[in-house]
Design a protein around this motif. Structure first.
Motif, short mmCIF file in Angstrom:
data_model
loop_
_atom_site.label_atom_id
_atom_site.label_comp_id
_atom_site.label_asym_id
_atom_site.label_seq_id
_atom_site.Cartn_x
_atom_site.Cartn_y
_atom_site.Cartn_z
N ARG A 1 45.65 20.95 60.93
CA ARG A 1 46.82 20.49 61.55
C ARG A 1 47.51 21.25 62.60
O ARG A 1 47.98 22.40 62.27
N ARG B 1 41.06 20.36 56.67
CA ARG B 1 41.80 19.63 57.65
C ARG B 1 42.37 20.85 58.67
O ARG B 1 43.39 21.75 57.63
N TRP C 1 44.42 16.17 49.25
CA TRP C 1 44.42 17.32 50.22
C TRP C 1 45.38 18.32 49.54
O TRP C 1 46.12 17.92 49.08
N VAL D 1 39.61 17.06 61.23
CA VAL D 1 38.85 17.14 59.53
C VAL D 1 37.29 17.38 59.79
O VAL D 1 36.80 16.54 60.78
N THR E 1 45.27 16.65 64.58
CA THR E 1 44.49 16.83 63.39
C THR E 1 43.17 16.62 63.43
O THR E 1 42.49 15.81 63.82
#
Length: 109
Positions: free
Chosen positions: A67, A65, A37, A83, A81
């Protein structure tokens, strides 16, 4: 000219029936499912619970992603989180519906 791939989000505190302002949001990207990431952007939800200032994604991004630092909204979920996979040239609006003991996300419009 190709359209940039982009992401936006908002948070609704469904226990209050109101937007969740001031929540920090981090956006990270990767070019393949097994790549590391890479931090791409950071923002904070506005008074309407929205992040409208996230930049376009780098070319070659296949996964994103988000968060959300939700600890200010309750202690049970200090962060959420999410994704998801992306396709070039698409826009992805990913809302977070938050309650003290649960949450859900979906691809919005």
């Amino acid at each position: 000219m190709a359209t940039a791939t982009s992401v936006s989000t908002h948070i609704l505190d469904t226990s209050l029936g109101r937007p969740a302002p001031g929540v920090p949001v981090e956006l990270s990207v990767r070019p393949a499912g097994d790549a590391d990431w890479v931090a791409h952007a950071a923002s904070r939800t506005d008074p309407d619970g929205r992040c409208k200032d996230l930049p376009a994604l780098p070319e070659g991004t296949t996964h994103v992603r988000l968060r959300f630092e939700t600890k200010s909204r309750g202690p049970f979920f200090p962060e959420v989180t999410v994704v998801f996979a992306v396709e070039p040239g698409e826009h992805y609006h990913v809302p977070l519906l938050l309650t003290p003991f649960g949450y859900s996300v979906y691809r919005g419009s």
